[in-house]
Scaffold this motif. Structure first.
Motif, PDB file in Angstrom:
ATOM      1  N   GLU A   1     -14.936 -13.958   0.719  1.00  0.00           N
ATOM      2  CA  GLU A   1     -13.691 -14.632   1.110  1.00  0.00           C
ATOM      3  C   GLU A   1     -12.532 -14.286   0.180  1.00  0.00           C
ATOM      4  O   GLU A   1     -11.367 -14.306   0.592  1.00  0.00           O
ATOM      5  CB  GLU A   1     -13.883 -16.154   1.104  1.00  0.00           C
ATOM      6  CG  GLU A   1     -15.014 -16.652   1.972  1.00  0.00           C
ATOM      7  CD  GLU A   1     -16.291 -16.893   1.182  1.00  0.00           C
ATOM      8  OE1 GLU A   1     -16.890 -17.961   1.308  1.00  0.00           O
ATOM      9  OE2 GLU A   1     -16.693 -15.965   0.438  1.00  0.00           O
ATOM     10  N   SER A   2     -12.826 -13.977  -1.085  1.00  0.00           N
ATOM     11  CA  SER A   2     -11.748 -13.692  -2.035  1.00  0.00           C
ATOM     12  C   SER A   2     -11.062 -12.364  -1.764  1.00  0.00           C
ATOM     13  O   SER A   2      -9.994 -12.098  -2.310  1.00  0.00           O
ATOM     14  CB  SER A   2     -12.285 -13.729  -3.469  1.00  0.00           C
ATOM     15  OG  SER A   2     -12.608 -15.054  -3.827  1.00  0.00           O
ATOM     16  N   SER A   3     -11.675 -11.536  -0.930  1.00  0.00           N
ATOM     17  CA  SER A   3     -11.001 -10.310  -0.497  1.00  0.00           C
ATOM     18  C   SER A   3      -9.932 -10.622   0.543  1.00  0.00           C
ATOM     19  O   SER A   3      -9.171  -9.736   0.942  1.00  0.00           O
ATOM     20  CB  SER A   3     -12.007  -9.323   0.091  1.00  0.00           C
ATOM     21  OG  SER A   3     -12.494  -9.786   1.344  1.00  0.00           O
ATOM     22  N   MET A   4      -9.890 -11.904   0.973  1.00  0.00           N
ATOM     23  CA  MET A   4      -8.999 -12.358   2.038  1.00  0.00           C
ATOM     24  C   MET A   4      -9.335 -11.700   3.377  1.00  0.00           C
ATOM     25  O   MET A   4      -8.529 -11.722   4.309  1.00  0.00           O
ATOM     26  CB  MET A   4      -7.525 -12.129   1.683  1.00  0.00           C
ATOM     27  CG  MET A   4      -7.108 -12.843   0.410  1.00  0.00           C
ATOM     28  SD  MET A   4      -5.357 -12.652   0.064  1.00  0.00           S
ATOM     29  CE  MET A   4      -5.248 -13.497  -1.514  1.00  0.00           C
TER      30      MET A   4
ATOM     31  N   SER B   1      -7.233  -4.329  -4.361  1.00  0.00           N
ATOM     32  CA  SER B   1      -8.209  -3.732  -5.269  1.00  0.00           C
ATOM     33  C   SER B   1      -9.369  -3.110  -4.500  1.00  0.00           C
ATOM     34  O   SER B   1      -9.827  -2.013  -4.825  1.00  0.00           O
ATOM     35  CB  SER B   1      -8.758  -4.784  -6.237  1.00  0.00           C
ATOM     36  OG  SER B   1      -7.737  -5.332  -7.039  1.00  0.00           O
ATOM     37  N   LEU B   2      -9.855  -3.819  -3.472  1.00  0.00           N
ATOM     38  CA  LEU B   2     -10.984  -3.320  -2.690  1.00  0.00           C
ATOM     39  C   LEU B   2     -10.617  -2.049  -1.934  1.00  0.00           C
ATOM     40  O   LEU B   2     -11.469  -1.180  -1.719  1.00  0.00           O
ATOM     41  CB  LEU B   2     -11.458  -4.397  -1.715  1.00  0.00           C
ATOM     42  CG  LEU B   2     -12.701  -4.060  -0.877  1.00  0.00           C
ATOM     43  CD1 LEU B   2     -13.912  -3.831  -1.777  1.00  0.00           C
ATOM     44  CD2 LEU B   2     -12.986  -5.168   0.129  1.00  0.00           C
ATOM     45  N   ALA B   3      -9.373  -1.919  -1.552  1.00  0.00           N
ATOM     46  CA  ALA B   3      -8.942  -0.700  -0.858  1.00  0.00           C
ATOM     47  C   ALA B   3      -9.020   0.520  -1.763  1.00  0.00           C
ATOM     48  O   ALA B   3      -9.143   1.655  -1.281  1.00  0.00           O
ATOM     49  CB  ALA B   3      -7.511  -0.879  -0.332  1.00  0.00           C
ATOM     50  N   VAL B   4      -8.996   0.299  -3.079  1.00  0.00           N
ATOM     51  CA  VAL B   4      -8.965   1.404  -4.037  1.00  0.00           C
ATOM     52  C   VAL B   4     -10.348   1.726  -4.611  1.00  0.00           C
ATOM     53  O   VAL B   4     -10.721   2.887  -4.778  1.00  0.00           O
ATOM     54  CB  VAL B   4      -7.988   1.082  -5.192  1.00  0.00           C
ATOM     55  CG1 VAL B   4      -8.040   2.150  -6.271  1.00  0.00           C
ATOM     56  CG2 VAL B   4      -6.570   0.932  -4.649  1.00  0.00           C
ATOM     57  N   SER B   5     -11.146   0.695  -4.922  1.00  0.00           N
ATOM     58  CA  SER B   5     -12.427   0.939  -5.584  1.00  0.00           C
ATOM     59  C   SER B   5     -13.302  -0.298  -5.498  1.00  0.00           C
ATOM     60  O   SER B   5     -12.845  -1.379  -5.119  1.00  0.00           O
ATOM     61  CB  SER B   5     -12.210   1.315  -7.052  1.00  0.00           C
ATOM     62  OG  SER B   5     -11.692   0.205  -7.776  1.00  0.00           O
TER      63      SER B   5
ATOM     64  N   ALA C   1      -4.450  -5.331   2.993  1.00  0.00           N
ATOM     65  CA  ALA C   1      -4.275  -4.824   1.631  1.00  0.00           C
ATOM     66  C   ALA C   1      -2.835  -4.415   1.379  1.00  0.00           C
ATOM     67  O   ALA C   1      -2.265  -4.704   0.316  1.00  0.00           O
ATOM     68  CB  ALA C   1      -5.223  -3.651   1.388  1.00  0.00           C
ATOM     69  N   ALA C   2      -2.217  -3.762   2.371  1.00  0.00           N
ATOM     70  CA  ALA C   2      -0.821  -3.344   2.224  1.00  0.00           C
ATOM     71  C   ALA C   2       0.115  -4.541   2.148  1.00  0.00           C
ATOM     72  O   ALA C   2       1.054  -4.572   1.330  1.00  0.00           O
ATOM     73  CB  ALA C   2      -0.422  -2.435   3.394  1.00  0.00           C
ATOM     74  N   ALA C   3      -0.156  -5.564   2.973  1.00  0.00           N
ATOM     75  CA  ALA C   3       0.673  -6.769   2.950  1.00  0.00           C
ATOM     76  C   ALA C   3       0.511  -7.505   1.624  1.00  0.00           C
ATOM     77  O   ALA C   3       1.484  -8.042   1.064  1.00  0.00           O
ATOM     78  CB  ALA C   3       0.291  -7.688   4.110  1.00  0.00           C
ATOM     79  N   TYR C   4      -0.722  -7.528   1.121  1.00  0.00           N
ATOM     80  CA  TYR C   4      -0.962  -8.174  -0.171  1.00  0.00           C
ATOM     81  C   TYR C   4      -0.237  -7.430  -1.295  1.00  0.00           C
ATOM     82  O   TYR C   4       0.373  -8.050  -2.176  1.00  0.00           O
ATOM     83  CB  TYR C   4      -2.460  -8.242  -0.462  1.00  0.00           C
ATOM     84  CG  TYR C   4      -2.738  -8.860  -1.804  1.00  0.00           C
ATOM     85  CD1 TYR C   4      -2.795 -10.238  -1.960  1.00  0.00           C
ATOM     86  CD2 TYR C   4      -2.896  -8.067  -2.944  1.00  0.00           C
ATOM     87  CE1 TYR C   4      -3.009 -10.815  -3.200  1.00  0.00           C
ATOM     88  CE2 TYR C   4      -3.109  -8.633  -4.187  1.00  0.00           C
ATOM     89  CZ  TYR C   4      -3.176 -10.012  -4.313  1.00  0.00           C
ATOM     90  OH  TYR C   4      -3.377 -10.567  -5.544  1.00  0.00           O
ATOM     91  N   THR C   5      -0.293  -6.107  -1.254  1.00  0.00           N
ATOM     92  CA  THR C   5       0.397  -5.311  -2.271  1.00  0.00           C
ATOM     93  C   THR C   5       1.887  -5.631  -2.285  1.00  0.00           C
ATOM     94  O   THR C   5       2.523  -5.740  -3.342  1.00  0.00           O
ATOM     95  CB  THR C   5       0.178  -3.808  -2.014  1.00  0.00           C
ATOM     96  OG1 THR C   5      -1.218  -3.515  -2.107  1.00  0.00           O
ATOM     97  CG2 THR C   5       0.937  -2.956  -3.008  1.00  0.00           C
ATOM     98  N   LYS C   6       2.455  -5.815  -1.096  1.00  0.00           N
ATOM     99  CA  LYS C   6       3.887  -6.101  -0.976  1.00  0.00           C
ATOM    100  C   LYS C   6       4.243  -7.452  -1.594  1.00  0.00           C
ATOM    101  O   LYS C   6       5.216  -7.568  -2.348  1.00  0.00           O
ATOM    102  CB  LYS C   6       4.275  -6.069   0.500  1.00  0.00           C
ATOM    103  CG  LYS C   6       5.759  -6.212   0.773  1.00  0.00           C
ATOM    104  CD  LYS C   6       6.043  -6.110   2.268  1.00  0.00           C
ATOM    105  CE  LYS C   6       7.525  -6.233   2.571  1.00  0.00           C
ATOM    106  NZ  LYS C   6       7.792  -6.185   4.037  1.00  0.00           N
ATOM    107  N   ILE C   7       3.444  -8.479  -1.307  1.00  0.00           N
ATOM    108  CA  ILE C   7       3.762  -9.804  -1.823  1.00  0.00           C
ATOM    109  C   ILE C   7       3.436  -9.905  -3.313  1.00  0.00           C
ATOM    110  O   ILE C   7       4.119 -10.600  -4.072  1.00  0.00           O
ATOM    111  CB  ILE C   7       3.045 -10.902  -0.991  1.00  0.00           C
ATOM    112  CG1 ILE C   7       3.703 -12.267  -1.242  1.00  0.00           C
ATOM    113  CG2 ILE C   7       1.564 -10.958  -1.285  1.00  0.00           C
ATOM    114  CD1 ILE C   7       3.224 -13.331  -0.261  1.00  0.00           C
TER     115      ILE C   7
ATOM    116  N   SER D   1      -2.596  -9.720 -11.896  1.00  0.00           N
ATOM    117  CA  SER D   1      -2.877 -10.160 -10.525  1.00  0.00           C
ATOM    118  C   SER D   1      -2.467 -11.621 -10.404  1.00  0.00           C
ATOM    119  O   SER D   1      -3.294 -12.533 -10.486  1.00  0.00           O
ATOM    120  CB  SER D   1      -4.370  -9.992 -10.213  1.00  0.00           C
ATOM    121  OG  SER D   1      -4.648 -10.291  -8.877  1.00  0.00           O
ATOM    122  N   PRO D   2      -1.163 -11.874 -10.218  1.00  0.00           N
ATOM    123  CA  PRO D   2      -0.666 -13.256 -10.263  1.00  0.00           C
ATOM    124  C   PRO D   2      -1.289 -14.179  -9.225  1.00  0.00           C
ATOM    125  O   PRO D   2      -1.589 -15.339  -9.523  1.00  0.00           O
ATOM    126  CB  PRO D   2       0.848 -13.116 -10.056  1.00  0.00           C
ATOM    127  CG  PRO D   2       1.066 -11.729  -9.567  1.00  0.00           C
ATOM    128  CD  PRO D   2      -0.054 -10.905 -10.079  1.00  0.00           C
TER     129      PRO D   2
END
Length: 540
Positions: free
Chosen positions: A54-57, A250-254, A485-491, A504-505
């Motif tokens: 769940e923490s991966s959203m 993070s999961l999108a990268v590794s 992941a892209a939306a999370y990176t933006k926010i 990772s605020p």
């Protein structure tokens, strides 16, 4: 199907060229061939030994689509988060959603729902529920027993849950941050036999000597790798790797592949590292995951090298699920479940009548879950306690999302915001709304954005507003994992543009209501001392 590669034989501690014959979902034969250094390396797949999907959203099916790209073939997954929101229905959701994709999710029975009696949760799983779950073949272990005081002091409810797991012969995961000496011994004797919460070498070593397996954690917020990795030199059979909580960017990268690569970069033995990353979870949890042996399930990866573990292809049950950084698992339809009942808030709900300028302050530490309690000075305006931006002491609130109730409000240091507020309904463990901001108006705006979306993360400033909706339990999205992941990176970028200096605020924010991690946290019911397990006053 026949594949050729250089087999990394972890049991024999050697590498040699082979022809791998796969029939259906099994490895039918492994034949040595003439040595060929140009072939890719064949390894067992990586396993995350403790993770809250769940923490991966992301829902499990989307988590799997991203994880296989990095060579992960299985996870030991605690559905604790969704259970705290939706109870047994949440656990069922995770199991059924995970079954829709070719990935090996090993779910546990959440042992602490709610996590503590000092917060409001949306679900409850008592001993009867644990019995029901443990009887199911889809449940493989009792998930982290966070109530270590209950285990140490032989609380009847805690001991009954442990006894049920033992009756079914299933492992019991631990969670005992900082516990050492006699208390740690009592905890281990009560039944838990793993821990992923060690944050010092001495603590982990002490637990290993008591017979505990230690999962070295390197997640999006909590990072213990550097402090613990030297244990592999003497205790490779007692270690596993885990992420615990991994945000989508993070999961999108590794994933576990990066932890293994870091261990190699530190000069650790290749075979020990891969034993920890690939094999130890299989034996501990009795997982039906292949170890690259004749007759095993055909779960393995092809990698370009044995230093960075660049994954060329991932196979699960004989099927190729990822190739050249691209997932081959198709998206599936995902239903929505949720539990969100609070109404919109007003700025006056976040006011604190001042009783002085000295207050207890939560100190957020980048990369750690522990939060020391410190003293700080706030500002007073019109008789109300306000944030002190000059000293980086901001307001923090936890808002009950399961019913209308007054928000709990306190102060926190090290978020660094210079304007606006950020908020999230990913708030471990009960997943109430948690927000940090520079003033009551901004906090209220950020909180109401979450309420409007029925769950998600938000960032508010006078210039800009961003929201990532999480409609599955208020903690997950059913959308494409890479888009999330892209939306999370933006926010996340917006939060940092507002001044946050944390790596990772939003992940750090999510742990500020995690009462089972000392020292000072905030629940929807008030400021909480995690060492004494009792509420404490805001003003000194």
């Amino acid at each position: 199907m026949i594949l050729e590669g250089n087999l990394v034989d972890l049991k024999g501690r050697t590498i040699y060229s082979v022809s791998l014959e796969i029939n259906g979902s099994k490895i039918e034969n492994i034949t040595r061939i003439e040595e060929n250094q140009n072939l890719p390396y064949l390894l067992p797949g990586f396993i995350d030994a403790h993770v809250h999907v769940e923490s991966s959203m992301l829902v499990p099916s989307e988590f799997a689509r991203l994880a296989v790209v990095h060579g992960t073939v299985a996870t030991v997954s605690d559905p604790h988060e969704i259970a705290n929101v939706c109870g047994m229905e949440g656990v069922d959701y995770m199991i059924e959603n995970g079954k829709q994709v070719p990935f090996k999710f090993y779910f546990g029975a959440p042992s602490c729902v709610p996590a503590t009696p000092f917060e409001t949760a949306g679900g409850e799983i008592d001993a009867t529920g644990i019995e029901e779950l443990m009887s199911r073949p889809e449940i493989h272990y009792l998930a982290e027993m966070m109530n270590w005081p209950g285990a140490v002091n032989q609380d009847p409810i805690v001991i009954e849950k442990i006894r049920i797991a033992q009756k079914y012969g299933k492992p019991i995961d631990g969670h005992a941050p900082g516990l050492q000496g006699e208390l740690a011994e009592k905890y281990v004797n009560a039944g838990p036999n793993t821990d992923h919460e060690c944050f010092t070498y001495a603590e982990a070593l002490g637990k290993i000597k008591l017979g505990m397996k230690i999962a070295i954690r390197e997640g999006s917020a909590a990072k213990n790798f550097d402090l613990l990795i030297d244990l592999i030199d003497d205790y490779p059979e007692m270690l596993m790797f885990c992420s615990d909580d991994k945000h989508p960017d993070s999961l999108a990268v590794s994933h576990i592949n990066k932890i293994a690569a870091r261990a190699i970069a530190k000069g650790k033995d290749l075979f020990d590292v891969l034993k920890v990353a690939c094999l130890n979870p299989i034996s501990h949890y009795s997982m039906d995951v292949g170890q690259l042996r004749k007759g095993d399930p055909a779960d393995f990866i092809l990698v370009k090298d044995l230093e960075k573990f660049e994954v060329l292809a991932t196979y699960i049950n004989g099927g190729k699920v990822a190739e050249n950084s691209t997932t081959l698992i198709p998206r599936v339809e995902n239903k929505l479940i949720n539990n969100f009942k609070t109404s919109f808030k007003s700025p006056v709900d976040f006011q604190i009548p001042a009783k002085g300028i000295k207050v207890r302050v939560i100190e957020a530490l980048d990369g750690q879950l522990i939060t020391p309690k410190i003293e700080g000075e706030i500002l007073i305006r019109d008789g109300f306690a306000e944030a002190n931006l000059e000293k980086d002491i901001l307001k923090i609130t936890v808002v009950n999302r399961y019913q209308d109730a007054p928000p709990a409000v306190a102060f926190i240091k090290n978020f660094g915001l210079k304007s606006g507020a950020i908020a999230s309904s990913v708030g471990h463990d009960s997943h109430n709304i948690i927000a940090v901001g520079v003033d009551d108006q901004s906090i209220c705006k950020a909180v109401n954005l979450i309420i409007e979306a029925k769950g998600g993360i938000s960032a508010f400033s006078e210039e800009k507003v961003e929201v990532l909706p999480l409609p599955v339990g208020g903690i997950m999205s059913a959308e494409d994992g890479y888009q999330v992941a892209a939306a999370y990176t933006k926010i996340d970028r917006m939060a940092k543009e507002m001044g946050s200096t944390l790596g990772s605020p939003f992940m750090t924010l999510s742990f500020m209501a995690l009462l089972v991690i000392p020292d000072l946290k905030l629940s929807d019911k008030g400021l909480f001392n995690g060492q004494n397990f009792e509420f404490t006053s805001l003003f000194n």
